[in-house]
Motif scaffolding. Structure first.
Motif, short mmCIF file in Angstrom:
data_model
loop_
_atom_site.label_atom_id
_atom_site.label_comp_id
_atom_site.label_asym_id
_atom_site.label_seq_id
_atom_site.Cartn_x
_atom_site.Cartn_y
_atom_site.Cartn_z
N GLY A 82 0.81 -1.21 0.00
CA GLY A 82 0.00 0.00 0.00
C GLY A 82 0.84 1.26 0.00
N LEU A 83 0.32 2.30 -0.63
CA LEU A 83 0.90 3.65 -0.59
C LEU A 83 -0.21 4.65 -0.35
CD1 LEU A 83 2.92 6.00 -1.08
CD2 LEU A 83 2.41 5.74 -3.54
N VAL A 84 0.01 5.54 0.62
CA VAL A 84 -0.88 6.68 0.82
C VAL A 84 -0.07 7.93 0.49
CG1 VAL A 84 -2.39 7.94 2.39
CG2 VAL A 84 -2.13 5.45 2.64
N ASN A 85 -0.36 8.52 -0.65
CA ASN A 85 0.28 9.76 -1.07
C ASN A 85 -0.42 10.92 -0.37
OD1 ASN A 85 2.53 9.88 -2.81
ND2 ASN A 85 1.30 9.23 -4.57
N ASN A 86 0.17 11.38 0.72
CA ASN A 86 -0.51 12.38 1.54
C ASN A 86 0.30 13.66 1.75
OD1 ASN A 86 -2.37 13.30 3.89
ND2 ASN A 86 -0.35 13.14 4.85
N ALA A 87 1.62 13.59 1.71
CA ALA A 87 2.44 14.77 2.03
C ALA A 87 2.04 15.95 1.14
CB ALA A 87 3.91 14.44 1.83
N GLY A 88 1.72 17.07 1.78
CA GLY A 88 1.26 18.21 1.00
C GLY A 88 1.49 19.53 1.70
N VAL A 89 1.46 20.59 0.92
CA VAL A 89 1.61 21.94 1.46
C VAL A 89 0.61 22.86 0.79
CG1 VAL A 89 4.06 21.68 1.99
CG2 VAL A 89 3.38 22.58 -0.25
N THR A 90 0.30 23.95 1.48
CA THR A 90 -0.43 25.05 0.87
C THR A 90 0.49 26.27 0.90
OG1 THR A 90 -1.41 25.68 2.99
CG2 THR A 90 -2.68 24.18 1.58
N SER A 91 -0.06 27.42 0.61
CA SER A 91 0.68 28.67 0.70
C SER A 91 -0.28 29.73 1.22
CB SER A 91 1.25 29.05 -0.68
OG SER A 91 0.22 29.14 -1.65
N PRO A 92 0.19 30.93 1.51
CA PRO A 92 -0.72 31.94 2.06
C PRO A 92 -1.98 32.14 1.23
CG PRO A 92 1.54 32.68 2.25
CD PRO A 92 1.57 31.41 1.45
N VAL A 93 -3.11 32.20 1.91
CA VAL A 93 -4.39 32.41 1.24
C VAL A 93 -4.41 33.80 0.60
CG1 VAL A 93 -6.84 32.86 1.69
CG2 VAL A 93 -5.75 30.80 2.61
N GLY A 94 -4.94 33.87 -0.61
CA GLY A 94 -5.04 35.16 -1.28
C GLY A 94 -5.39 35.00 -2.74
N PRO A 95 -5.64 36.11 -3.43
CA PRO A 95 -5.99 36.04 -4.86
C PRO A 95 -4.81 35.57 -5.70
CG PRO A 95 -5.68 38.33 -4.17
CD PRO A 95 -5.65 37.50 -2.92
N LEU A 96 -5.12 35.02 -6.86
CA LEU A 96 -4.09 34.47 -7.74
C LEU A 96 -3.06 35.52 -8.14
CD1 LEU A 96 -3.30 31.83 -9.27
CD2 LEU A 96 -4.48 32.80 -11.25
N VAL A 97 -3.48 36.76 -8.30
CA VAL A 97 -2.55 37.80 -8.75
C VAL A 97 -1.44 38.06 -7.74
CG1 VAL A 97 -4.21 38.93 -10.27
CG2 VAL A 97 -4.07 39.62 -7.87
N ASP A 98 -1.65 37.68 -6.49
CA ASP A 98 -0.63 37.90 -5.46
C ASP A 98 0.27 36.69 -5.25
OD1 ASP A 98 -1.62 40.44 -5.02
OD2 ASP A 98 -2.94 39.81 -3.38
N LEU A 99 0.02 35.60 -5.97
CA LEU A 99 0.80 34.38 -5.79
C LEU A 99 2.23 34.58 -6.26
CD1 LEU A 99 0.95 31.26 -5.29
CD2 LEU A 99 0.19 30.99 -7.68
N THR A 100 3.20 34.18 -5.44
CA THR A 100 4.60 34.27 -5.83
C THR A 100 5.02 33.01 -6.58
OG1 THR A 100 5.51 33.23 -3.83
CG2 THR A 100 5.07 35.62 -3.74
#
Length: 242
Positions: A82-100
């Motif tokens: 078995g494999l559970v692919n779970n490792a994940g990250v998000t980034s600061p919440v905000g509009p797409l135009v502010d995404l780095t």
């Protein structure tokens, strides 16, 4: 022989809940974590308390050599089932135009490239009867406008990965499925800058609340079990009705 399952990002949140439930279900487990050695030690203690074998491996799932080491460690316990692919990250919440660009690349690397690298290792090592579960998100179909569209787009790619890999590995009798959580009470929201986001989202959820990590883990455990033996290429949405 006990099943041998690899769980990525297993020291906290959904990953830790999944590891603990799998251990109670009789799985030998190797899980990876990035930094929190104390949390990893606590999860490993619970694995051993459940009476099964386990290892905690410090690894970055975006690094092919570290992923290979993770799976080699798991193979020492027996055939990987078995494999559970779970490792994940998000980034600061905000509009797409502010995404780095830095945040964009980090989200893609961890949530997609890491999944693919782990899926490759699993596909190379698994035999008939094995199963992979990818952790996606309800964001894949909701889009997450004003919050993290890029994360939602990557999770949509996870769903596509599941469909394609299920068809590719099906002839080898290896199943591949997705669990798609809604908003869950974990510390990942603190990373995005909105630690109380689950409480804010609750009024929009038909069931009137955010979910718990154990509720997602239960879905993962079922998909890895023989009870789901005819289920592949599926997305199991555990999102309170969203």
């Amino acid at each position: 022989m006990s099943p041998v399952t690899v769980v990525t990002g297993g020291s906290r949140g959904i990953g830790a809940a999944t590891v603990r439930q799998l251990a109670r279900a009789g799985h030998d487990i190797v899980f990876c974590y990035r930094r929190d050695t104390e949390a990893a030690a606590a999860v490993l203690h619970d694995i051993h308390t459940a009476g099964v074998r386990g290892h905690a491996v410090q690894a970055d799932t975006t690094d092919p050599e570290q992923v290979d080491h993770l799976f080699t460690t798991a193979a020492e316990l027996g055939d990987i089932t078995g494999l559970v692919n779970n490792a994940g990250v998000t980034s600061p919440v905000g509009p797409l135009v502010d995404l780095t660009l830095t945040d964009l690349r980090r989200v893609i690397d961890v949530n997609l490239v890491g999944y693919i690298l782990c899926a490759q290792q699993a596909a190379r090592r698994m035999g008939a009867g094995a199963a992979i579960v990818n952790i996606s998100s309800a964001a894949a179909t909701l889009g997450s406008p004003g919050e993290y569209i890029h994360y939602a787009a990557v999770k949509a790619a996870t769903d596509t990965l599941t469909i394609g890999l299920a068809k590719e590995l099906g002839p080898r009798k290896i199943r591949v499925n997705t669990v798609s959580p809604g908003t869950i009470w974990t510390d990942i929201h603190a990373v995005s800058g909105v630690p109380d986001r689950p409480a804010r989202i609750a009024e929009r959820v038909p069931l009137g609340r955010a979910g718990e990590a154990d509720e997602i883990a239960a879905a993962v455990v079922w998909l890895l079990s023989d009870a789901a033996s005819y289920t592949t290429g599926a997305t199991l949405r555990v999102a309170g009705g969203l």
